[in-house]
Design an enzyme around this catalytic site. Structure first.
Site, short mmCIF file in Angstrom:
data_model
loop_
_atom_site.label_atom_id
_atom_site.label_comp_id
_atom_site.label_asym_id
_atom_site.label_seq_id
_atom_site.Cartn_x
_atom_site.Cartn_y
_atom_site.Cartn_z
N LYS A 81 7.94 -9.06 -6.92
CA LYS A 81 7.02 -7.92 -7.09
C LYS A 81 7.82 -6.65 -7.35
CE LYS A 81 2.51 -8.62 -6.17
NZ LYS A 81 1.62 -8.82 -5.05
N ILE A 82 7.37 -5.85 -8.27
CA ILE A 82 8.03 -4.58 -8.55
C ILE A 82 7.18 -3.49 -7.89
CG2 ILE A 82 9.06 -3.12 -10.33
CD1 ILE A 82 9.98 -6.06 -10.51
N PHE B 105 4.05 -0.60 -8.98
CA PHE B 105 3.34 -1.04 -10.20
C PHE B 105 2.11 -1.87 -9.84
CE2 PHE B 105 7.30 0.24 -11.87
CZ PHE B 105 7.02 0.68 -13.16
N ASP C 148 2.40 5.69 -6.62
CA ASP C 148 3.62 5.71 -5.82
C ASP C 148 4.92 5.80 -6.62
OD1 ASP C 148 2.62 5.75 -3.23
OD2 ASP C 148 2.26 3.59 -3.24
N ARG D 290 -3.57 11.72 3.35
CA ARG D 290 -4.69 10.77 3.41
C ARG D 290 -5.52 10.90 4.67
NH1 ARG D 290 -5.68 6.18 0.34
NH2 ARG D 290 -4.92 7.54 -1.34
N HIS E 248 0.88 -1.19 0.00
CA HIS E 248 0.00 0.00 0.00
C HIS E 248 0.91 1.24 0.00
CE1 HIS E 248 -3.55 2.36 0.58
NE2 HIS E 248 -3.86 2.07 1.84
N HIS F 181 -2.31 -2.34 -9.62
CA HIS F 181 -3.34 -1.76 -8.76
C HIS F 181 -4.51 -2.72 -8.59
CE1 HIS F 181 -6.13 1.15 -7.04
NE2 HIS F 181 -5.04 1.81 -6.70
C1 ACO Z 1 -1.18 4.08 -3.23
C2 ACO Z 1 -1.23 2.62 -3.31
O1 ACO Z 1 -1.45 1.95 -2.33
S1 ACO Z 1 -1.09 1.96 -4.84
C3 ACO Z 1 -0.49 0.32 -4.56
C4 ACO Z 1 0.93 0.34 -4.08
N1 ACO Z 1 1.49 -1.01 -4.01
C5 ACO Z 1 2.47 -1.43 -4.83
O2 ACO Z 1 2.96 -0.73 -5.70
C6 ACO Z 1 2.97 -2.83 -4.58
C7 ACO Z 1 3.14 -3.61 -5.87
N2 ACO Z 1 1.84 -3.97 -6.44
C8 ACO Z 1 1.14 -5.02 -5.96
O3 ACO Z 1 1.59 -5.77 -5.08
C9 ACO Z 1 -0.25 -5.28 -6.52
O4 ACO Z 1 -0.33 -4.81 -7.85
C10 ACO Z 1 -1.36 -4.63 -5.67
C11 ACO Z 1 -1.21 -5.01 -4.20
C12 ACO Z 1 -1.31 -3.11 -5.79
C13 ACO Z 1 -2.71 -5.10 -6.20
O5 ACO Z 1 -2.78 -6.48 -5.95
P1 ACO Z 1 -3.83 -7.44 -6.70
O6 ACO Z 1 -5.13 -6.73 -6.83
O7 ACO Z 1 -3.82 -8.73 -6.00
O8 ACO Z 1 -3.14 -7.55 -8.12
P2 ACO Z 1 -3.71 -8.30 -9.41
O9 ACO Z 1 -4.73 -9.31 -9.03
O10 ACO Z 1 -4.10 -7.27 -10.39
O11 ACO Z 1 -2.39 -9.02 -9.91
C14 ACO Z 1 -2.42 -9.70 -11.13
C15 ACO Z 1 -1.12 -10.43 -11.37
O12 ACO Z 1 -0.10 -9.46 -11.61
C16 ACO Z 1 0.96 -9.65 -10.71
N3 ACO Z 1 1.40 -8.37 -10.25
C17 ACO Z 1 0.60 -7.36 -9.77
N4 ACO Z 1 1.37 -6.33 -9.42
C18 ACO Z 1 2.65 -6.69 -9.66
C19 ACO Z 1 3.88 -6.03 -9.48
N5 ACO Z 1 3.94 -4.81 -8.95
N6 ACO Z 1 5.01 -6.68 -9.84
C20 ACO Z 1 4.97 -7.90 -10.36
N7 ACO Z 1 3.82 -8.58 -10.56
C21 ACO Z 1 2.68 -7.98 -10.19
C22 ACO Z 1 0.36 -10.42 -9.54
O13 ACO Z 1 1.35 -11.15 -8.85
C23 ACO Z 1 -0.64 -11.27 -10.21
O14 ACO Z 1 0.01 -12.40 -10.76
P3 ACO Z 1 -0.61 -13.86 -10.55
O15 ACO Z 1 -1.98 -13.79 -11.15
O16 ACO Z 1 0.37 -14.74 -11.26
O17 ACO Z 1 -0.66 -14.07 -9.07
O1 OAA Z 2 -6.96 2.15 -3.82
C1 OAA Z 2 -6.05 1.38 -3.45
O2 OAA Z 2 -6.22 0.14 -3.30
C2 OAA Z 2 -4.69 1.89 -3.17
C3 OAA Z 2 -4.48 3.28 -3.64
O3 OAA Z 2 -4.19 3.53 -4.78
C4 OAA Z 2 -4.64 4.35 -2.67
O4 OAA Z 2 -5.04 4.10 -1.53
O5 OAA Z 2 -4.37 5.51 -3.03
#
Ligand code: ACO
Ligand code: OAA
Length: 375
Positions: free
Chosen positions: A254-255, A258, A311, A336, A221, A260
């Protein structure tokens, strides 16, 4: 991105209540606060106006905004007991833990005795959270006890002023303003949902915000902006970045920054903060970090159809403003908190305790074994 089934783990795609605050992935550029498109807000609004919009329900007129800014400026001071607590926290602590403790301690000193006080309690939190983090940071890292009551007109400038002992440039104050607007609200994200769950038990505002800070801390997050910075700062060229990212993808790592949970093709906040990151890169004469970031964005889209969330370019933007990486996520908190408090108001106004069910997957019947006979 994969189209995983909705429902089940992560509650994805299930409505968990209603809100008049925000739409994500629906109209306009994909993000609206009370019907206002994020692009327009980021271009035209002051963060304090957006805070007013979220917390009071409408855009302020000039007199209302002036009065609100004056009120917030008057709420920046820290009680001595809170300063004493902050001075006990070591420099090695994570600043999000400091934020959590700060919000919680404030709840002991300025307890919300009745929901009639919710507006004032929220304004106080909004005004004082930058003071909390900067007081601790400057005391633990520089050995100084700063005066937190500055005359800065905005929350963003106040934060930078406390951090550096001097008022920020116009460019930096402007970027902070945009950044705080982008981070202010996002429907039922994990930290906001945490706040609403807490509110649904009729708990106090400080408890809701303290819990939300804990949820925002994680790298999936809000913590992703710091994690993204830790990653990209290792790379000296776009070519090196591409090689490393390819390796990470191969290893299924995980990168951070990236993907959402709701957006499928892009996060509308990315284009906005990316543009400001580029402006800041030019301002500091950067020839590495910004090109590295752009290459990572290109490779992630080419290889995985994964896009930058809010982010990723925040990492380079904050870095170019010389903000220490470990303070990135606390800035997110300073913004927030407006969304969290506004959601608590909504939850309280139409409350039912949030208590979902679970699918039981444990043993059907367990046999009691006296303790002396167990393996
Ligand atoms: C302001 C914020 O909070 S924005 C979010 C900030 N968080 C991040 O940047 C952390 C990296 N991103 C992630 O971990 C995820 O994309 C999340 C937590 C944001 C969303 O999670 P989910 O809704 O479960 O993702 P989703 O179902 O779309 O993922 C689809 C596939 O893409 C992959 N994937 C999603 N994000 C990433 C990533 N950043 N890097 C690599 N692979 C990824 C997942 O592992 C998944 O693969 P699988 O089906 O083989 O398991
Ligand atoms: O909506 C989400 O799951 C995460 C996000 O982008 C935020 O809280 O800004």
């Amino acid at each position: 991105m994969s189209d995983k089934p909705i429902g089940g783990a992560g509650l994805r795609g299930q409505s968990a209540g209603s809100t008049a605050l925000c739409t994500v992935g629906q109209t306009g550029s994909g993000l609206t606060y009370r019907g206002f498109d994020i692009k327009e807000l980021a271009e035209k609004a002051r963060f304090e106006e957006v805070a007013y919009l979220l917390l009071k329900g409408k855009l302020p007129n000039q007199a209302e905004l002036d009065a609100y800014v004056t009120k917030l400026k008057g709420l920046r001071g820290l009680p001595q007991a809170l300063k004493t607590v902050l001075e006990q926290i070591p420099a090695s602590a994570h600043p999000m833990d400091v934020m959590r403790t700060g919000a919680s301690m404030l709840g002991n000193l300025e307890t919300e005795e009745s929901f009639d006080e919710q507006q004032d309690v929220s304004d106080r939190l909004l005004a004082v959270l930058p003071s909390i983090i900067c007081y601790w940071y400057r005391f633990s890292h520089d050995g100084v006890r700063i005066e937190t009551e500055t005359d800065d007109e905005s929350v963003g400038a106040h934060f930078l002023h406390l951090l550096r002992d001097e008022a920020p440039s116009e460019l930096h104050a402007r970027v902070m303003n945009v950044s705080l607007i982008l981070y202010a609200e996002h429907e039922f994200n994990a930290s906001t949902f945490t706040a609403r769950v807490c509110a649904s038990t009729l708990s106090d505002m400080h408890s809701c915000v303290t819990g939300a800070i804990g949820s925002l801390r994680g790298p999936l997050h809000g913590g992703a902006n710091e994690a993204a910075m830790d990653m990209i700062e290792n790379w000296k060229s776009p070519e090196e970045a591409e090689r490393e990212i390819m390796g990470m993808l191969e290893r299924k790592e995980k990168i951070m920054g990236f993907g959402h949970a709701i957006y499928r093709e892009s996060d509308p906040r990315n284009a906005i903060i990316k543009e400001w990151s580029e402006r800041l890169a030019q301002d500091v004469g950067d020839t590495v970090l910004y090109p590295v970031s752009v290459r990572v964005e290109d490779v992630m889209w080419r290889e995985k159809k994964l896009f930058c969330n809010a982010d990723f370019f925040h990492a380079s933007a904050y870095h170019f403003m010389d903000i220490p990486t470990k303070l990135f996520t606390p800035i997110f908190v300073c913004s927030r908190v407006t969304g969290w408090c506004a959601h608590v108001f909504e939850q309280r106004a139409n409350n039912r305790i949030i208590r979902p069910s679970a699918d039981y997957v444990g043993p059907e019947k367990s046999q009691w074994v006296p303790i002396e006979e167990r393996d």
